[in-house]
Scaffold this motif. Structure first.
Motif, PDB file in Angstrom:
ATOM      1  N   GLU A 180     -59.655  38.422 -95.958  1.00  0.00           N
ATOM      2  CA  GLU A 180     -58.739  37.620 -95.132  1.00  0.00           C
ATOM      3  C   GLU A 180     -57.930  38.518 -94.208  1.00  0.00           C
ATOM      4  O   GLU A 180     -57.712  38.195 -93.029  1.00  0.00           O
ATOM      5  CB  GLU A 180     -57.817  36.779 -96.025  1.00  0.00           C
ATOM      6  CG  GLU A 180     -58.525  35.613 -96.723  1.00  0.00           C
ATOM      7  CD  GLU A 180     -57.646  34.925 -97.772  1.00  0.00           C
ATOM      8  OE1 GLU A 180     -58.048  33.856 -98.279  1.00  0.00           O
ATOM      9  OE2 GLU A 180     -56.547  35.471 -98.094  1.00  0.00           O
ATOM     10  N   LEU A 181     -57.527  39.668 -94.716  1.00  0.00           N
ATOM     11  CA  LEU A 181     -56.759  40.602 -93.874  1.00  0.00           C
ATOM     12  C   LEU A 181     -57.629  41.146 -92.750  1.00  0.00           C
ATOM     13  O   LEU A 181     -57.179  41.261 -91.602  1.00  0.00           O
ATOM     14  CB  LEU A 181     -56.196  41.743 -94.727  1.00  0.00           C
ATOM     15  CG  LEU A 181     -55.369  42.790 -93.977  1.00  0.00           C
ATOM     16  CD1 LEU A 181     -54.227  42.149 -93.189  1.00  0.00           C
ATOM     17  CD2 LEU A 181     -54.835  43.847 -94.956  1.00  0.00           C
ATOM     18  N   ILE A 182     -58.885  41.450 -93.050  1.00  0.00           N
ATOM     19  CA  ILE A 182     -59.796  41.908 -91.992  1.00  0.00           C
ATOM     20  C   ILE A 182     -59.879  40.858 -90.883  1.00  0.00           C
ATOM     21  O   ILE A 182     -59.757  41.159 -89.692  1.00  0.00           O
ATOM     22  CB  ILE A 182     -61.197  42.204 -92.570  1.00  0.00           C
ATOM     23  CG1 ILE A 182     -61.162  43.464 -93.448  1.00  0.00           C
ATOM     24  CG2 ILE A 182     -62.217  42.373 -91.455  1.00  0.00           C
ATOM     25  CD1 ILE A 182     -62.477  43.754 -94.155  1.00  0.00           C
ATOM     26  N   ALA A 183     -60.031  39.600 -91.287  1.00  0.00           N
ATOM     27  CA  ALA A 183     -60.131  38.526 -90.284  1.00  0.00           C
ATOM     28  C   ALA A 183     -58.854  38.436 -89.454  1.00  0.00           C
ATOM     29  O   ALA A 183     -58.894  38.276 -88.217  1.00  0.00           O
ATOM     30  CB  ALA A 183     -60.410  37.196 -90.990  1.00  0.00           C
ATOM     31  N   LYS A 184     -57.699  38.594 -90.128  1.00  0.00           N
ATOM     32  CA  LYS A 184     -56.422  38.540 -89.392  1.00  0.00           C
ATOM     33  C   LYS A 184     -56.309  39.704 -88.399  1.00  0.00           C
ATOM     34  O   LYS A 184     -55.901  39.522 -87.245  1.00  0.00           O
ATOM     35  CB  LYS A 184     -55.251  38.601 -90.379  1.00  0.00           C
ATOM     36  CG  LYS A 184     -55.046  37.359 -91.222  1.00  0.00           C
ATOM     37  CD  LYS A 184     -53.920  37.595 -92.225  1.00  0.00           C
ATOM     38  CE  LYS A 184     -53.775  36.461 -93.217  1.00  0.00           C
ATOM     39  NZ  LYS A 184     -52.780  36.804 -94.292  1.00  0.00           N
ATOM     40  N   LEU A 185     -56.715  40.883 -88.843  1.00  0.00           N
ATOM     41  CA  LEU A 185     -56.610  42.054 -87.949  1.00  0.00           C
ATOM     42  C   LEU A 185     -57.532  41.897 -86.742  1.00  0.00           C
ATOM     43  O   LEU A 185     -57.169  42.200 -85.613  1.00  0.00           O
ATOM     44  CB  LEU A 185     -56.942  43.330 -88.727  1.00  0.00           C
ATOM     45  CG  LEU A 185     -55.937  43.740 -89.794  1.00  0.00           C
ATOM     46  CD1 LEU A 185     -56.442  44.977 -90.548  1.00  0.00           C
ATOM     47  CD2 LEU A 185     -54.555  44.015 -89.185  1.00  0.00           C
ATOM     48  N   ILE A 186     -58.731  41.378 -86.997  1.00  0.00           N
ATOM     49  CA  ILE A 186     -59.652  41.145 -85.880  1.00  0.00           C
ATOM     50  C   ILE A 186     -59.041  40.136 -84.906  1.00  0.00           C
ATOM     51  O   ILE A 186     -59.080  40.302 -83.690  1.00  0.00           O
ATOM     52  CB  ILE A 186     -61.019  40.649 -86.412  1.00  0.00           C
ATOM     53  CG1 ILE A 186     -61.734  41.793 -87.156  1.00  0.00           C
ATOM     54  CG2 ILE A 186     -61.886  40.127 -85.265  1.00  0.00           C
ATOM     55  CD1 ILE A 186     -62.982  41.348 -87.912  1.00  0.00           C
ATOM     56  N   GLU A 191     -58.395  47.375 -84.671  1.00  0.00           N
ATOM     57  CA  GLU A 191     -59.602  47.964 -85.249  1.00  0.00           C
ATOM     58  C   GLU A 191     -59.286  48.345 -86.701  1.00  0.00           C
ATOM     59  O   GLU A 191     -58.104  48.582 -87.022  1.00  0.00           O
ATOM     60  CB  GLU A 191     -59.980  49.179 -84.430  1.00  0.00           C
ATOM     61  CG  GLU A 191     -61.401  49.693 -84.410  1.00  0.00           C
ATOM     62  CD  GLU A 191     -62.532  48.805 -84.788  1.00  0.00           C
ATOM     63  OE1 GLU A 191     -63.374  48.571 -83.919  1.00  0.00           O
ATOM     64  OE2 GLU A 191     -62.598  48.354 -85.954  1.00  0.00           O
ATOM     65  N   PHE A 192     -60.279  48.333 -87.598  1.00  0.00           N
ATOM     66  CA  PHE A 192     -60.018  48.702 -88.998  1.00  0.00           C
ATOM     67  C   PHE A 192     -61.122  49.619 -89.513  1.00  0.00           C
ATOM     68  O   PHE A 192     -62.241  49.647 -88.973  1.00  0.00           O
ATOM     69  CB  PHE A 192     -59.906  47.458 -89.885  1.00  0.00           C
ATOM     70  CG  PHE A 192     -61.196  46.701 -90.022  1.00  0.00           C
ATOM     71  CD1 PHE A 192     -61.571  45.761 -89.075  1.00  0.00           C
ATOM     72  CD2 PHE A 192     -62.064  46.953 -91.095  1.00  0.00           C
ATOM     73  CE1 PHE A 192     -62.782  45.075 -89.182  1.00  0.00           C
ATOM     74  CE2 PHE A 192     -63.273  46.275 -91.211  1.00  0.00           C
ATOM     75  CZ  PHE A 192     -63.629  45.334 -90.245  1.00  0.00           C
ATOM     76  N   ARG A 193     -60.787  50.394 -90.514  1.00  0.00           N
ATOM     77  CA  ARG A 193     -61.723  51.287 -91.202  1.00  0.00           C
ATOM     78  C   ARG A 193     -61.460  51.220 -92.694  1.00  0.00           C
ATOM     79  O   ARG A 193     -60.353  50.854 -93.114  1.00  0.00           O
ATOM     80  CB  ARG A 193     -61.499  52.743 -90.754  1.00  0.00           C
ATOM     81  CG  ARG A 193     -61.713  53.021 -89.267  1.00  0.00           C
ATOM     82  CD  ARG A 193     -63.179  53.029 -88.899  1.00  0.00           C
ATOM     83  NE  ARG A 193     -63.372  53.442 -87.512  1.00  0.00           N
ATOM     84  CZ  ARG A 193     -63.339  52.614 -86.476  1.00  0.00           C
ATOM     85  NH1 ARG A 193     -63.080  51.309 -86.689  1.00  0.00           N
ATOM     86  NH2 ARG A 193     -63.544  53.049 -85.251  1.00  0.00           N
ATOM     87  N   ARG A 194     -62.456  51.605 -93.487  1.00  0.00           N
ATOM     88  CA  ARG A 194     -62.249  51.844 -94.919  1.00  0.00           C
ATOM     89  C   ARG A 194     -63.008  53.111 -95.254  1.00  0.00           C
ATOM     90  O   ARG A 194     -64.241  53.110 -95.262  1.00  0.00           O
ATOM     91  CB  ARG A 194     -62.751  50.688 -95.780  1.00  0.00           C
ATOM     92  CG  ARG A 194     -62.520  51.011 -97.271  1.00  0.00           C
ATOM     93  CD  ARG A 194     -63.203  50.051 -98.215  1.00  0.00           C
ATOM     94  NE  ARG A 194     -63.014  50.457 -99.607  1.00  0.00           N
ATOM     95  CZ  ARG A 194     -63.913  50.230-100.558  1.00  0.00           C
ATOM     96  NH1 ARG A 194     -65.039  49.608-100.261  1.00  0.00           N
ATOM     97  NH2 ARG A 194     -63.685  50.617-101.797  1.00  0.00           N
ATOM     98  N   LEU A 195     -62.277  54.215 -95.470  1.00  0.00           N
ATOM     99  CA  LEU A 195     -62.929  55.518 -95.602  1.00  0.00           C
ATOM    100  C   LEU A 195     -63.027  55.993 -97.044  1.00  0.00           C
ATOM    101  O   LEU A 195     -63.675  56.998 -97.319  1.00  0.00           O
ATOM    102  CB  LEU A 195     -62.196  56.546 -94.735  1.00  0.00           C
ATOM    103  CG  LEU A 195     -62.164  56.185 -93.227  1.00  0.00           C
ATOM    104  CD1 LEU A 195     -61.333  57.193 -92.440  1.00  0.00           C
ATOM    105  CD2 LEU A 195     -63.582  56.124 -92.664  1.00  0.00           C
ATOM    106  N   GLY A 196     -62.308  55.335 -97.993  1.00  0.00           N
ATOM    107  CA  GLY A 196     -62.525  55.580 -99.406  1.00  0.00           C
ATOM    108  C   GLY A 196     -61.641  56.602-100.077  1.00  0.00           C
ATOM    109  O   GLY A 196     -61.847  56.936-101.243  1.00  0.00           O
ATOM    110  N   SER A 197     -60.633  57.122 -99.348  1.00  0.00           N
ATOM    111  CA  SER A 197     -59.668  58.026 -99.974  1.00  0.00           C
ATOM    112  C   SER A 197     -58.275  57.669 -99.473  1.00  0.00           C
ATOM    113  O   SER A 197     -57.957  57.894 -98.292  1.00  0.00           O
ATOM    114  CB  SER A 197     -59.965  59.481 -99.631  1.00  0.00           C
ATOM    115  OG  SER A 197     -58.855  60.306 -99.972  1.00  0.00           O
TER     116      SER A 197
END
Ligand code: LIP
Length: 270
Positions: A180-186, A191-197
């Motif tokens: 839901e947050l991804i959809a809101k940011l779009i 722009e969004f990323r998920r890099l894992g650290s």
């Protein structure tokens, strides 16, 4: 509170330990497969012998050397913790030996050694070593933040109309709010990323390379160092240590101040 000389000694030791720990992790990554044999602490929550060996090194070089308590991802409470395993005293190292273990196991470069130090409960020292990039992020409360010795500052919204926001996620929380947050940011043209650290996520916010880091649940060992980095680089962070954040984790929002109101409204993290 610890005097200046005591903090100086601890910061110097943390920097040396981060580099030694990074070298050990890299050597184990390149060595026999056995070092990368994973145990799963939870769904997709991995630990390797490298994680454990690096944490043992950090405990020896830091908590045991100074007689301080330590909270680490792999061995929990140790060092001078009381027999009950409860935190004792006002001097606490909070360490993640390899933050980004999933990336580490697979051979992606986004992993780091994260060393935080709390003086009387206040995040005071932060060292994050991005080993594969040879970038050492260092911060001391009241003395600013650096990467490889050069001062760093949060982005100040220099790309105001197109923020870059990193989102962390784990199986510790439902995927729904994350999606839901991804959809809101779009919808907000972010722009969004998920890099894992998370440790590196906060370091990149401090360096001004991203504008914010958000995760709905993260553990203290992932971000204790990053809290100091972001704050000393002029950034804003949510009150991560509120309640039992130190022992049970909390949500985290860390960002350049110009984004705080907007992201607090979008995420519900204040
Ligand atoms: C990781 C965090 C990451 C989170 C992962 C995991 P680890 O730490 O840095 O942000 O989303 O679930 O907790 O387990 O690699 O030390």
């Amino acid at each position: 509170m610890i005097d200046e000389d005591g903090l100086d000694a601890r910061l110097d030791a943390a920097i040396a330990a981060a580099r030694e720990a990074g070298a050990l992790a890299a050597a184990m990554r390149a060595g026999p497969e056995a070092a990368l044999a994973v145990t799963e602490k939870g769904v997709l929550d991995l630990c390797t012998e490298a994680d454990r060996a690096v944490e043992r090194l950090l405990r020896t070089k830091l908590a045991d050397h100074f007689g301080d308590a330590v909270l680490g991802e792999e061995y929990g409470l140790g060092g001078t913790a009381g027999a009950s395993g409860q935190l004792t005293g006002e001097r606490l190292w909070v360490v993640d030996p390899i933050d980004g273990t999933f990336n580490f196991v697979h051979g992606l470069p986004q992993w780091a050694v994260s060393i935080g130090f709390l003086d009387a409960g206040v995040p005071t020292l932060g060292v994050v070593y991005h080993v594969t990039a040879d970038e050492l992020f260092v911060a001391r409360r009241g003395a600013g933040a650096t990467v490889n010795g050069a001062p760093i500052q949060v982005s100040g919204m220099r790309h105001a109309d197109r923020p870059l926001i990193e989102l962390g996620w784990s199986r510790r929380r439902s995927i729904t709010p994350y999606l839901e947050l991804i959809a809101k940011l779009i919808g907000e043209d972010c722009e969004f990323r998920r890099l894992g650290s998370a440790a590196l996520g906060l370091a990149q916010v401090a360096a001004g390379r991203t504008d914010a880091y958000v995760e709905f649940h993260i553990n203290a060992w992932d971000i204790a160092a990053g809290l100091v980095l972001v704050r000393e680089a002029g950034g804003w962070t949510s009150d991560f240590l509120a309640g039992d954040g130190l022992t049970r984790g909390n949500p985290i929002l860390a960002c350049t101040p110009g984004l705080q109101a907007r992201l607090s409204a979008l995420t519900g993290i204040a």
